[in-house]
Motif scaffolding. Structure first.
Motif, PDB file in Angstrom:
ATOM      1  N   ILE A  95       0.848  -1.199   0.000  1.00 24.85           N
ATOM      2  CA  ILE A  95       0.000   0.000   0.000  1.00 24.85           C
ATOM      3  C   ILE A  95       0.885   1.250   0.000  1.00 24.85           C
ATOM      4  N   PHE A  96       1.912   1.250   0.852  1.00 30.42           N
ATOM      5  CA  PHE A  96       2.808   2.405   0.935  1.00 30.42           C
ATOM      6  C   PHE A  96       3.643   2.581  -0.326  1.00 30.42           C
ATOM      7  N   THR A  97       4.131   1.453  -0.893  1.00 32.27           N
ATOM      8  CA  THR A  97       4.948   1.576  -2.116  1.00 32.27           C
ATOM      9  C   THR A  97       4.097   2.167  -3.241  1.00 32.27           C
ATOM     10  N   GLY A  98       2.835   1.730  -3.326  1.00 29.27           N
ATOM     11  CA  GLY A  98       1.952   2.232  -4.380  1.00 29.27           C
ATOM     12  C   GLY A  98       1.642   3.710  -4.222  1.00 29.27           C
ATOM     13  N   PHE A  99       1.331   4.125  -2.990  1.00 32.06           N
ATOM     14  CA  PHE A  99       0.981   5.530  -2.748  1.00 32.06           C
ATOM     15  C   PHE A  99       2.159   6.440  -3.089  1.00 32.06           C
ATOM     16  N   SER A 100       3.344   6.039  -2.636  1.00 30.98           N
ATOM     17  CA  SER A 100       4.561   6.819  -2.888  1.00 30.98           C
ATOM     18  C   SER A 100       4.889   6.922  -4.365  1.00 30.98           C
ATOM     19  N   SER A 101       4.645   5.830  -5.082  1.00 31.33           N
ATOM     20  CA  SER A 101       4.959   5.759  -6.502  1.00 31.33           C
ATOM     21  C   SER A 101       3.991   6.612  -7.326  1.00 31.33           C
ATOM     22  N   GLY A 102       2.714   6.589  -6.951  1.00 30.50           N
ATOM     23  CA  GLY A 102       1.695   7.274  -7.744  1.00 30.50           C
ATOM     24  C   GLY A 102       1.671   8.778  -7.590  1.00 30.50           C
ATOM     25  N   LEU A 103       1.964   9.272  -6.387  1.00 28.91           N
ATOM     26  CA  LEU A 103       1.781  10.702  -6.109  1.00 28.91           C
ATOM     27  C   LEU A 103       2.528  11.617  -7.088  1.00 28.91           C
ATOM     28  N   PRO A 104       3.871  11.462  -7.252  1.00 29.70           N
ATOM     29  CA  PRO A 104       4.572  12.398  -8.149  1.00 29.70           C
ATOM     30  C   PRO A 104       4.134  12.272  -9.610  1.00 29.70           C
ATOM     31  N   LEU A 105       3.808  11.051 -10.061  1.00 32.55           N
ATOM     32  CA  LEU A 105       3.366  10.899 -11.457  1.00 32.55           C
ATOM     33  C   LEU A 105       2.037  11.621 -11.673  1.00 32.55           C
ATOM     34  N   TYR A 106       1.095  11.482 -10.739  1.00 28.72           N
ATOM     35  CA  TYR A 106      -0.205  12.147 -10.901  1.00 28.72           C
ATOM     36  C   TYR A 106      -0.090  13.662 -10.774  1.00 28.72           C
ATOM     37  N   ILE A 107       0.917  14.146 -10.051  1.00 22.03           N
ATOM     38  CA  ILE A 107       1.159  15.597 -10.028  1.00 22.03           C
ATOM     39  C   ILE A 107       1.492  16.054 -11.454  1.00 22.03           C
ATOM     40  N   LEU A 108       2.295  15.250 -12.163  1.00 23.87           N
ATOM     41  CA  LEU A 108       2.700  15.606 -13.529  1.00 23.87           C
ATOM     42  C   LEU A 108       1.567  15.429 -14.538  1.00 23.87           C
ATOM     43  N   ILE A 109       0.738  14.381 -14.385  1.00 25.86           N
ATOM     44  CA  ILE A 109      -0.271  14.124 -15.428  1.00 25.86           C
ATOM     45  C   ILE A 109      -1.655  14.666 -15.093  1.00 25.86           C
ATOM     46  N   SER A 110      -1.916  15.026 -13.834  1.00 26.51           N
ATOM     47  CA  SER A 110      -3.239  15.581 -13.485  1.00 26.51           C
ATOM     48  C   SER A 110      -3.149  17.041 -13.047  1.00 26.51           C
ATOM     49  N   LEU A 111      -2.297  17.303 -12.054  1.00 25.93           N
ATOM     50  CA  LEU A 111      -2.291  18.638 -11.439  1.00 25.93           C
ATOM     51  C   LEU A 111      -1.638  19.686 -12.337  1.00 25.93           C
ATOM     52  N   VAL A 112      -0.464  19.374 -12.894  1.00 24.83           N
ATOM     53  CA  VAL A 112       0.242  20.366 -13.729  1.00 24.83           C
ATOM     54  C   VAL A 112      -0.591  20.744 -14.970  1.00 24.83           C
ATOM     55  N   PRO A 113      -1.157  19.745 -15.748  1.00 25.88           N
ATOM     56  CA  PRO A 113      -1.997  20.152 -16.884  1.00 25.88           C
ATOM     57  C   PRO A 113      -3.218  20.979 -16.474  1.00 25.88           C
ATOM     58  N   ALA A 114      -3.846  20.633 -15.343  1.00 27.69           N
ATOM     59  CA  ALA A 114      -5.025  21.398 -14.889  1.00 27.69           C
ATOM     60  C   ALA A 114      -4.608  22.827 -14.525  1.00 27.69           C
ATOM     61  N   TRP A 115      -3.472  22.962 -13.865  1.00 27.20           N
ATOM     62  CA  TRP A 115      -2.912  24.278 -13.499  1.00 27.20           C
ATOM     63  C   TRP A 115      -2.639  25.094 -14.762  1.00 27.20           C
ATOM     64  N   LEU A 116      -1.963  24.490 -15.752  1.00 20.66           N
ATOM     65  CA  LEU A 116      -1.623  25.197 -16.986  1.00 20.66           C
ATOM     66  C   LEU A 116      -2.889  25.614 -17.748  1.00 20.66           C
ATOM     67  N   ARG A 117      -3.872  24.684 -17.834  1.00 20.17           N
ATOM     68  CA  ARG A 117      -5.110  24.978 -18.575  1.00 20.17           C
ATOM     69  C   ARG A 117      -5.889  26.105 -17.899  1.00 20.17           C
ATOM     70  N   SER A 118      -5.945  26.066 -16.575  1.00 25.57           N
ATOM     71  CA  SER A 118      -6.713  27.092 -15.856  1.00 25.57           C
ATOM     72  C   SER A 118      -6.032  28.463 -15.940  1.00 25.57           C
ATOM     73  N   GLU A 119      -4.730  28.464 -16.257  1.00 26.67           N
ATOM     74  CA  GLU A 119      -3.999  29.733 -16.423  1.00 26.67           C
ATOM     75  C   GLU A 119      -3.904  30.135 -17.899  1.00 26.67           C
ATOM     76  N   LEU A 162       5.415  12.325   2.682  1.00 21.70           N
ATOM     77  CA  LEU A 162       5.899  11.926   4.016  1.00 21.70           C
ATOM     78  C   LEU A 162       5.565  10.480   4.413  1.00 21.70           C
ATOM     79  N   PRO A 163       4.350   9.942   4.131  1.00 19.56           N
ATOM     80  CA  PRO A 163       4.095   8.533   4.500  1.00 19.56           C
ATOM     81  C   PRO A 163       5.100   7.564   3.872  1.00 19.56           C
ATOM     82  N   GLY A 164       5.477   7.823   2.621  1.00 25.58           N
ATOM     83  CA  GLY A 164       6.455   6.962   1.941  1.00 25.58           C
ATOM     84  C   GLY A 164       7.823   7.032   2.593  1.00 25.58           C
ATOM     85  N   ILE A 165       8.204   8.237   3.016  1.00 25.51           N
ATOM     86  CA  ILE A 165       9.516   8.416   3.671  1.00 25.51           C
ATOM     87  C   ILE A 165       9.529   7.656   5.000  1.00 25.51           C
ATOM     88  N   VAL A 166       8.418   7.738   5.748  1.00 29.85           N
ATOM     89  CA  VAL A 166       8.312   7.002   7.021  1.00 29.85           C
ATOM     90  C   VAL A 166       8.417   5.493   6.759  1.00 29.85           C
TER      91      VAL A 166
END
Length: 402
Positions: A5-29, A170-174
């Motif tokens: 569970i922890f390996t998956g959460f840690s792995s997914g977070l940065p990728l989804y920042i790149l494919i979900s959050l950054v495009p939404a940020w750019l589009r909204s701007e 932080l959960p992944g680092i712990v």
């Protein structure tokens, strides 16, 4: 399984920042669709990660061969992600692109080590369910940048949104500090040359060059249409007239839970079906689900239709990914886990990166409906290759010890 569970959460977070959050940020701007589509190229480190993966098989930092590299990559991500919030999309677009490549580099490095760690942790019989749990936690991590952060962005400045999102590392680092280093069945490669060459030699000599080529082609094509169909998902929903909050609540939740359910059911069902049959059945569901997006373009602004289409597509993705990741894990040799796993997952990322960069242009040419029909057609080669690599009545894919 808790570690998965922890390996998956840690792995997914940065990728989804790149494919979900950054495009939404750019589009909204106000950044245009072609530029956002080209941003898929920042995922190139996920495609080329096999180039530096031998370093992780060969060298051991202070905390250990797996934990040491994990800690380094996770701390780097925690520090780098908030820098996005300091930049402005239109004047700083190139700087944002370079920063995104840095995030992708540390994210793909973390993936190399997490994949190797998981392969060394799980016995062969638990690969299906362990990888399904990892993939589900990976998707749940997508709720943070893909839903929570979008909702926060309606109420807070973007710099705060990126800081809050980064803190979810932080959960992944712990976990990295708490877990034990896996016991090694074999000694690690003695030299960097051995760490680079031997994984490739072992894979090719196992079943011959022709068989290896079929496996690599299958890995390349199996998820291609599915990943292209979802590449511009957030801009698609915005273009269909849905608000950021609607997308944050409906689209992300409707997409997540069926996908998690699909992954878990897929992992358990695979124990009974075997990997081969799972690849066939789950692949067909994944194909048919893409057609739902084409149908959605005719339905107008309906939250119910949006939720239904995304839910079915996500169920297909959950099932397909569970079988696909188990197939890849089964194909690796424990002695060269990091390098072989990185090679196979890099190959799976090649189409995602290059094809997704072209999606903005394809939508301009075909329109949204034609684009989704095109994505459906692209899924066919991967399914046909199953005849070679995982026939319905065949044995499990050949692994290192079968």
């Amino acid at each position: 399984m808790l570690i998965c569970i922890f390996t998956g959460f840690s792995s997914g977070l940065p990728l989804y920042i790149l494919i979900s959050l950054v495009p939404a940020w750019l589009r909204s701007e106000g950044v245009d669709l072609q530029a956002i589509g080209l941003f898929a190229l920042i995922q190139l480190p996920f495609t080329w990660k096999f180039l530096w993966s031998p370093l992780f098989d060969r060298y051991s930092p202070p905390l250990g061969r797996r934990r040491g590299w994990l800690f380094i990559s996770q701390i780097a991500l925690l520090l780098v992600i908030p820098v996005f919030g300091v930049l402005h999309p239109t004047p700083d677009l190139w700087t944002i692109a370079y920063l995104a490549v840095v995030v992708a580099f540390f994210s793909s490095s973390q993936d190399i080590v997490l994949d190797a760690y998981r392969r060394e942790l799980l016995p062969d019989t638990e690969l299906g369910i362990g990888n399904a749990i990892h993939v589900n936690a990976y998707k749940i991590a997508g709720l943070v940048p893909g839903s929570l952060s979008l909702i926060l962005a309606d109420h807070l400045p973007w710099n705060l949104v990126f800081v809050i999102t980064a803190l979810f590392m932080l959960p992944g680092i712990v976990m990295t500090l708490v877990v034990a280093e896996p016991m090694l069945e074999y000694a690690p490669p003695k030299t960097l040359r051995a760490a680079v060459i031997e994984p490739f030699q072992e894979f090719i000599s196992r079943n011959g060059l022709k068989s290896a080529a079929w496996v690599l082609a299958f890995i390349f094509f199996y998820k291609l249409g599915d990943s292209m169909a979802t590449a511009l998902a957030t801009p698609f929903y915005l273009d269909m007239g849905f608000s950021k909050t609607e997308i944050g609540l409906v689209a992300k939740n409707a997409g997540l839970w069926p996908s998690v359910f699909g992954g878990l059911v897929g992992g358990v069902w695979m124990i009974k079906l075997g990997i081969n049959r799972a690849l066939w059945i789950f692949g067909l569901v994944q194909m048919v689900a893409i057609l739902g997006f084409a149908w959605l373009t005719t339905m107008g602004h309906s939250l119910l239709c949006l939720a239904a289409v995304i839910g079915i597509e996500a169920l297909g993705v959950g099932l397909g990914t569970a079988a696909f990741v188990a197939f890849i894990a089964h194909t690796t040799h424990p002695l060269y886990t990091a390098t072989q796993f990185a090679l196979f997952t890099s190959l799976a990322a090649v189409p995602r990166t290059f094809a997704n960069a072209a999606t903005g242009y394809l939508v301009e040419w075909f329109g949204w409906q034609g684009f989704f029909l095109f994505c459906f057609a692209i899924t066919l080669p991967g399914m046909l290759l199953l005849l070679k690599v995982a026939p319905w009545h065949g044995q499990q894919p050949a692994s290192h010890n079968s």
